[in-house]
Design a protein around this motif. Structure first.
Motif, mmCIF file in Angstrom:
data_model
loop_
_atom_site.group_PDB
_atom_site.id
_atom_site.type_symbol
_atom_site.label_atom_id
_atom_site.label_comp_id
_atom_site.label_asym_id
_atom_site.label_seq_id
_atom_site.Cartn_x
_atom_site.Cartn_y
_atom_site.Cartn_z
ATOM 1 N N ALA A 1 0.729 -1.616 -0.225
ATOM 2 C CA ALA A 1 -0.323 -0.023 -0.388
ATOM 3 C C ALA A 1 0.763 1.414 0.015
ATOM 4 N N ARG A 2 2.346 1.098 1.018
ATOM 5 C CA ARG A 2 2.991 2.240 0.993
ATOM 6 C C ARG A 2 3.776 2.689 -0.526
ATOM 7 N N LEU A 3 3.761 1.734 -0.604
ATOM 8 C CA LEU A 3 4.289 1.865 -2.353
ATOM 9 C C LEU A 3 3.581 2.090 -3.204
ATOM 10 N N ASP A 4 2.515 2.002 -3.560
ATOM 11 C CA ASP A 4 1.308 1.776 -3.945
ATOM 12 C C ASP A 4 0.883 3.770 -3.751
ATOM 13 N N VAL A 5 1.323 4.199 -3.359
ATOM 14 C CA VAL A 5 0.605 5.617 -3.047
ATOM 15 C C VAL A 5 1.890 6.597 -2.927
ATOM 16 N N ALA A 6 2.951 5.945 -3.147
ATOM 17 C CA ALA A 6 4.213 6.693 -3.716
ATOM 18 C C ALA A 6 4.506 6.662 -5.157
ATOM 19 N N GLY A 7 3.895 5.489 -5.584
ATOM 20 C CA GLY A 7 3.895 5.527 -7.165
ATOM 21 C C GLY A 7 5.143 4.649 -7.410
ATOM 22 N N ILE A 8 5.515 3.910 -6.983
ATOM 23 C CA ILE A 8 6.472 2.539 -6.809
ATOM 24 C C ILE A 8 6.638 1.480 -7.555
ATOM 25 N N PRO A 9 6.346 1.102 -8.332
ATOM 26 C CA PRO A 9 5.950 -0.043 -9.001
ATOM 27 C C PRO A 9 7.169 -1.199 -8.702
ATOM 28 N N VAL A 10 6.838 -2.431 -8.334
ATOM 29 C CA VAL A 10 7.419 -3.451 -7.439
ATOM 30 C C VAL A 10 7.666 -4.651 -9.230
ATOM 31 N N ASP A 11 9.059 -4.752 -9.136
ATOM 32 C CA ASP A 11 9.089 -6.405 -10.856
ATOM 33 C C ASP A 11 9.805 -6.455 -9.788
ATOM 34 N N GLU A 12 9.804 -8.185 -9.531
ATOM 35 C CA GLU A 12 10.347 -9.186 -9.366
ATOM 36 C C GLU A 12 10.576 -10.007 -10.333
ATOM 37 N N ARG A 13 11.483 -9.369 -11.468
ATOM 38 C CA ARG A 13 12.186 -10.394 -12.078
ATOM 39 C C ARG A 13 13.468 -10.513 -11.586
ATOM 40 N N THR A 14 14.415 -12.155 -11.955
ATOM 41 C CA THR A 14 15.901 -11.976 -11.668
ATOM 42 C C THR A 14 16.414 -11.017 -12.347
ATOM 43 N N VAL A 15 17.425 -10.302 -11.724
ATOM 44 C CA VAL A 15 18.515 -9.197 -12.584
ATOM 45 C C VAL A 15 19.527 -10.161 -12.710
ATOM 46 N N ARG A 16 19.730 -10.084 -14.302
ATOM 47 C CA ARG A 16 21.281 -11.012 -14.321
ATOM 48 C C ARG A 16 22.104 -10.578 -14.606
ATOM 49 N N GLU A 17 22.046 -8.597 -15.134
ATOM 50 C CA GLU A 17 22.856 -8.245 -15.205
ATOM 51 C C GLU A 17 22.727 -6.430 -15.007
ATOM 52 N N LEU A 18 23.995 -5.686 -15.113
ATOM 53 C CA LEU A 18 23.856 -4.302 -15.504
ATOM 54 C C LEU A 18 24.795 -3.753 -16.464
ATOM 55 N N ASP A 19 24.041 -3.314 -17.445
ATOM 56 C CA ASP A 19 24.280 -2.814 -18.389
ATOM 57 C C ASP A 19 25.054 -2.144 -18.477
ATOM 58 N N SER A 20 26.143 -1.241 -18.181
ATOM 59 C CA SER A 20 26.765 -0.054 -17.584
ATOM 60 C C SER A 20 28.216 0.599 -18.640
ATOM 61 N N ALA A 21 28.310 1.704 -18.580
ATOM 62 C CA ALA A 21 29.734 2.082 -19.584
ATOM 63 C C ALA A 21 30.506 2.816 -19.099
ATOM 64 N N ALA A 22 31.498 3.542 -19.175
ATOM 65 C CA ALA A 22 32.373 4.513 -18.463
ATOM 66 C C ALA A 22 31.127 4.381 -17.284
ATOM 67 N N GLY A 23 31.440 3.525 -16.086
ATOM 68 C CA GLY A 23 30.612 4.042 -14.801
ATOM 69 C C GLY A 23 29.011 4.348 -15.068
ATOM 70 N N GLU A 24 28.640 5.045 -16.118
ATOM 71 C CA GLU A 24 27.027 5.224 -15.602
ATOM 72 C C GLU A 24 26.664 4.329 -16.029
ATOM 73 N N LEU A 25 25.149 3.591 -15.417
ATOM 74 C CA LEU A 25 24.181 2.339 -15.889
ATOM 75 C C LEU A 25 23.440 2.561 -16.704
ATOM 76 N N HIS A 26 23.388 1.987 -17.719
ATOM 77 C CA HIS A 26 22.112 2.773 -18.897
ATOM 78 C C HIS A 26 21.189 1.451 -18.571
ATOM 79 N N ALA A 27 21.259 0.803 -18.622
ATOM 80 C CA ALA A 27 20.072 -0.922 -18.141
ATOM 81 C C ALA A 27 20.314 -1.592 -17.736
ATOM 82 N N VAL A 28 18.784 -2.115 -16.616
ATOM 83 C CA VAL A 28 18.798 -3.072 -15.737
ATOM 84 C C VAL A 28 19.141 -4.466 -16.964
ATOM 85 N N VAL A 29 19.396 -5.761 -16.712
ATOM 86 C CA VAL A 29 18.951 -6.811 -17.703
ATOM 87 C C VAL A 29 18.826 -7.896 -17.128
#
Ligand SMILES: Cc1cc2nc3c(=O)[nH]c(=O)nc-3n(C[C@H](O)[C@H](O)[C@H](O)COP(=O)(O)OP(=O)(O)OC[C@H]3O[C@@H](n4cnc5c(N)ncnc54)[C@H](O)[C@@H]3O)c2cc1C
Length: 172
Positions: free
Chosen positions: A53-81
């Motif tokens: 309920a608190r997350l809903d009120v704050a507009g924060i969606p929950v994603d339960e998928r398993t994170v495989r890797e972080l796509d980044s370049a030069a120390g900057e994150l681009h995407a969660v895979v």
């Protein structure tokens, strides 16, 4: 830490990778810096109805998928895979890390350690005068159960120094 790093990543699409109450806490804090915050739980979310309920009120969606890797370049994150290959573009990711002492000095000196919490599981036990359980050994800062902040560490270090001086003066 949302306090230490939030400002630098403000207004970017952000994510928190954490479970349970800690994830809710971190995500809602981070929401102050960005309108686009996603809570990643890396598996089935261990969340109470109240948490959801608190997350809903704050507009924060929950994603339960398993994170495989972080796509980044030069120390900057681009995407969660995710495991399924899907990508979630993000500008920064906050991870629920544990804080542990890298130095074995406290254990080597035999001072009493206390269990604290999920952020910092073990800390050196000190009394209000920063004395540990071993006479003549004082402690202050992150290795004690205090908020890990520079101002808190400096204040505790200063007060502990006064205590050390008082102890030496007494001895003399
Ligand atoms: C990535 C990151 C970002 C942060 N950002 C902020 C921020 O924006 N604002 C804020 O207030 N706080 C921030 N913090 C927290 C803050 O850095 C700490 O709370 C603070 O530095 C704690 O001070 P301390 O003196 O207790 O420990 P430390 O700063 O960790 O100092 C301990 C020192 O002891 C040395 N040492 C360890 N073992 C030995 C040994 N055997 N012999 C000799 N020396 C040894 C270490 O090398 C280290 O220099 C951040 C922390 C991290 C990790």
């Amino acid at each position: 830490c949302p306090f230490c790093h939030g400002w630098e990543v403000r207004d970017r699409p952000l994510a928190v990778l954490a479970q349970g109450e800690r994830g809710v806490h971190m995500a809602t804090l981070l929401r102050g810096w960005s309108d686009d915050v996603v809570l990643l739980t890396g598996g089935p979310a261990d969340l109470s109805d109240d948490d959801r309920a608190r997350l809903d009120v704050a507009g924060i969606p929950v994603d339960e998928r398993t994170v495989r890797e972080l796509d980044s370049a030069a120390g900057e994150l681009h995407a969660v895979v995710f495991d399924d290959g899907a990508r979630l573009p993000r500008g920064a990711l906050l991870v629920a890390a544990e804080l542990r002492q890298r130095s074995g000095l406290a254990a080597q000196l035999g001072v009493k350690l206390v269990a604290t919490g999920p952020v910092s599981p073990e800390a050196v036990d000190v009394d209000p005068l920063y004395r540990t359980s071993v006479p003549g050994v004082f402690a202050a800062g992150d290795l004690c159960a205090q908020m890990p902040q520079i101002a808190a560490a400096v204040a505790a270090g200063s007060a502990a120094a006064v205590s050390v001086m008082a102890s030496i003066t007494e001895e003399r």
